[in-house]
Design a protein around this motif. Structure first.
Motif, PDB file in Angstrom:
ATOM      1  N   LEU A  27       3.745   2.067   2.740  1.00 35.06           N
ATOM      2  CA  LEU A  27       4.813   3.022   2.473  1.00 35.06           C
ATOM      3  C   LEU A  27       4.241   4.411   2.238  1.00 35.06           C
ATOM      4  CD1 LEU A  27       6.636   0.768  -0.143  1.00 35.06           C
ATOM      5  CD2 LEU A  27       7.185   0.982   2.300  1.00 35.06           C
ATOM      6  N   LEU A  28       4.855   5.407   2.833  1.00 36.03           N
ATOM      7  CA  LEU A  28       4.431   6.787   2.643  1.00 36.03           C
ATOM      8  C   LEU A  28       5.211   7.387   1.477  1.00 36.03           C
ATOM      9  CD1 LEU A  28       2.611   9.046   3.709  1.00 36.03           C
ATOM     10  CD2 LEU A  28       4.527   9.767   5.146  1.00 36.03           C
ATOM     11  N   ALA A  29       4.503   7.869   0.469  1.00 38.37           N
ATOM     12  CA  ALA A  29       5.125   8.402  -0.747  1.00 38.37           C
ATOM     13  C   ALA A  29       5.433   9.884  -0.592  1.00 38.37           C
ATOM     14  CB  ALA A  29       4.222   8.152  -1.944  1.00 38.37           C
ATOM     15  N   THR A  30       6.455  10.187   0.175  1.00 39.60           N
ATOM     16  CA  THR A  30       6.886  11.584   0.256  1.00 39.60           C
ATOM     17  C   THR A  30       7.326  12.014  -1.140  1.00 39.60           C
ATOM     18  OG1 THR A  30       9.172  11.000   0.727  1.00 39.60           O
ATOM     19  CG2 THR A  30       7.690  11.262   2.641  1.00 39.60           C
ATOM     20  N   PRO A  31       7.359  13.309  -1.422  1.00 46.08           N
ATOM     21  CA  PRO A  31       7.776  13.736  -2.770  1.00 46.08           C
ATOM     22  C   PRO A  31       9.148  13.182  -3.185  1.00 46.08           C
ATOM     23  CG  PRO A  31       6.721  15.551  -1.638  1.00 46.08           C
ATOM     24  CD  PRO A  31       6.866  14.438  -0.624  1.00 46.08           C
ATOM     25  N   ALA A  32      10.112  13.177  -2.287  1.00 46.23           N
ATOM     26  CA  ALA A  32      11.444  12.662  -2.630  1.00 46.23           C
ATOM     27  C   ALA A  32      11.401  11.157  -2.895  1.00 46.23           C
ATOM     28  CB  ALA A  32      12.427  12.969  -1.505  1.00 46.23           C
ATOM     29  N   TRP A  33      10.680  10.423  -2.054  1.00 43.96           N
ATOM     30  CA  TRP A  33      10.562   8.972  -2.253  1.00 43.96           C
ATOM     31  C   TRP A  33       9.847   8.678  -3.566  1.00 43.96           C
ATOM     32  CZ3 TRP A  33       6.785   5.340  -2.970  1.00 43.96           C
ATOM     33  CH2 TRP A  33       7.158   4.008  -2.781  1.00 43.96           C
ATOM     34  N   GLU A  34       8.763   9.402  -3.817  1.00 41.84           N
ATOM     35  CA  GLU A  34       7.982   9.176  -5.040  1.00 41.84           C
ATOM     36  C   GLU A  34       8.827   9.425  -6.288  1.00 41.84           C
ATOM     37  OE1 GLU A  34       4.043  10.980  -7.162  1.00 41.84           O
ATOM     38  OE2 GLU A  34       3.888  10.526  -5.018  1.00 41.84           O
ATOM     39  N   ALA A  35       9.648  10.464  -6.273  1.00 41.05           N
ATOM     40  CA  ALA A  35      10.494  10.770  -7.427  1.00 41.05           C
ATOM     41  C   ALA A  35      11.440   9.614  -7.755  1.00 41.05           C
ATOM     42  CB  ALA A  35      11.288  12.049  -7.168  1.00 41.05           C
ATOM     43  N   GLN A  36      11.859   8.874  -6.756  1.00 42.35           N
ATOM     44  CA  GLN A  36      12.790   7.765  -6.960  1.00 42.35           C
ATOM     45  C   GLN A  36      12.100   6.427  -7.201  1.00 42.35           C
ATOM     46  OE1 GLN A  36      15.279   7.734  -3.470  1.00 42.35           O
ATOM     47  NE2 GLN A  36      16.696   9.210  -4.370  1.00 42.35           N
TER      48      GLN A  36
ATOM     49  N   PHE B 153       0.875  -1.164   0.000  1.00 39.20           N
ATOM     50  CA  PHE B 153       0.000   0.000   0.000  1.00 39.20           C
ATOM     51  C   PHE B 153       0.918   1.220   0.000  1.00 39.20           C
ATOM     52  CE2 PHE B 153      -2.403  -3.361   1.976  1.00 39.20           C
ATOM     53  CZ  PHE B 153      -3.701  -3.192   1.492  1.00 39.20           C
ATOM     54  N   VAL B 154       0.826   2.031  -1.032  1.00 38.01           N
ATOM     55  CA  VAL B 154       1.620   3.251  -1.127  1.00 38.01           C
ATOM     56  C   VAL B 154       0.676   4.410  -0.841  1.00 38.01           C
ATOM     57  CG1 VAL B 154       3.059   4.696  -2.608  1.00 38.01           C
ATOM     58  CG2 VAL B 154       3.202   2.184  -2.771  1.00 38.01           C
ATOM     59  N   LEU B 155       1.026   5.211   0.142  1.00 38.56           N
ATOM     60  CA  LEU B 155       0.130   6.256   0.631  1.00 38.56           C
ATOM     61  C   LEU B 155       0.534   7.644   0.174  1.00 38.56           C
ATOM     62  CD1 LEU B 155      -0.115   5.077   4.350  1.00 38.56           C
ATOM     63  CD2 LEU B 155      -1.423   4.270   2.368  1.00 38.56           C
ATOM     64  N   GLU B 156      -0.443   8.364  -0.351  1.00 40.59           N
ATOM     65  CA  GLU B 156      -0.251   9.774  -0.666  1.00 40.59           C
ATOM     66  C   GLU B 156      -0.053  10.507   0.661  1.00 40.59           C
ATOM     67  OE1 GLU B 156      -2.731  12.852  -3.322  1.00 40.59           O
ATOM     68  OE2 GLU B 156      -3.871  11.967  -1.671  1.00 40.59           O
ATOM     69  N   PRO B 157       0.938  11.397   0.740  1.00 38.08           N
ATOM     70  CA  PRO B 157       1.111  12.143   1.989  1.00 38.08           C
ATOM     71  C   PRO B 157      -0.161  12.927   2.322  1.00 38.08           C
ATOM     72  CG  PRO B 157       2.990  12.467   0.548  1.00 38.08           C
ATOM     73  CD  PRO B 157       1.934  11.762  -0.261  1.00 38.08           C
ATOM     74  N   GLY B 158      -0.415  13.048   3.596  1.00 34.12           N
ATOM     75  CA  GLY B 158      -1.620  13.753   4.022  1.00 34.12           C
ATOM     76  C   GLY B 158      -1.375  14.572   5.263  1.00 34.12           C
ATOM     77  N   ASP B 159      -2.386  14.670   6.059  1.00 34.36           N
ATOM     78  CA  ASP B 159      -2.389  15.406   7.308  1.00 34.36           C
ATOM     79  C   ASP B 159      -1.239  14.925   8.200  1.00 34.36           C
ATOM     80  OD1 ASP B 159      -2.922  16.156   9.984  1.00 34.36           O
ATOM     81  OD2 ASP B 159      -5.073  16.225   9.595  1.00 34.36           O
TER      82      ASP B 159
END
Length: 151
Positions: free
Chosen positions: A90-99, A72-78
């Motif tokens: 997994l939390l998809a922070t912008p840096a993680w998502e880019a990679q 489960f890949v999670l869009e960052p939120g609150d």
């Protein structure tokens, strides 16, 4: 995640109306959709509004209904919302998502994706390939590409 598959395919959510009667059998109960989805795909991207609204019991059910190799890949939120404590979430922070994320709807070029997969293989880190629109035909093509490339 070094012992896990290199390429994990999925969609943004698993409840796409267009999938009824095509991807999903007509008579499949709503509460079985995730179980069925996880037989065809290796991951799902969840919008913040979805995963943050899910109770602990719902999360426990989602994790139970999916294979141990499903993510489960999670869009960052609150910032106050804590993700479930599981290595499969997994939390998809912008840096993680880019990679680690390739969005099919933004770049459906299969040659470019194949090059990205080859590049990703050198790192040993997983690449999550997602469709925001839930384009089932394109997702099937990606599963085929993954097989052809040996991943």
């Amino acid at each position: 995640m070094t012992s896990n598959p290199l390429v994990l395919v999925g969609a943004r959510g698993w409840q796409h109306a267009a999938w009824r009667g095509g991807f999903y059998p007509d008579d499949l109960p709503d509460d079985w959709l995730l179980s069925y989805y996880n037989t065809q795909f290796q991951a799902v991207y969840l919008p913040a509004a979805v995963w943050q609204a899910a109770s602990k019991a719902t999360w426990a059910q989602w994790l139970y209904d999916t294979r141990d190799s499903f993510y489960f890949v999670l869009e960052p939120g609150d910032a106050a919302s804590a993700k479930p404590d599981s290595a499969r979430v997994l939390l998809a922070t912008p840096a993680w998502e880019a990679q680690h994320v390739w969005w099919l709807d933004e770049a459906p070029d299969l040659r470019a994706l194949a090059q990205r997969i080859t590049q990703q293989a050198t790192t040993g880190e997983p690449l999550f390939v997602f469709s925001r629109s839930g384009n089932a035909d394109l997702l099937e093509q990606i599963n085929t590409l993954k097989q052809v490339m040996g991943y």
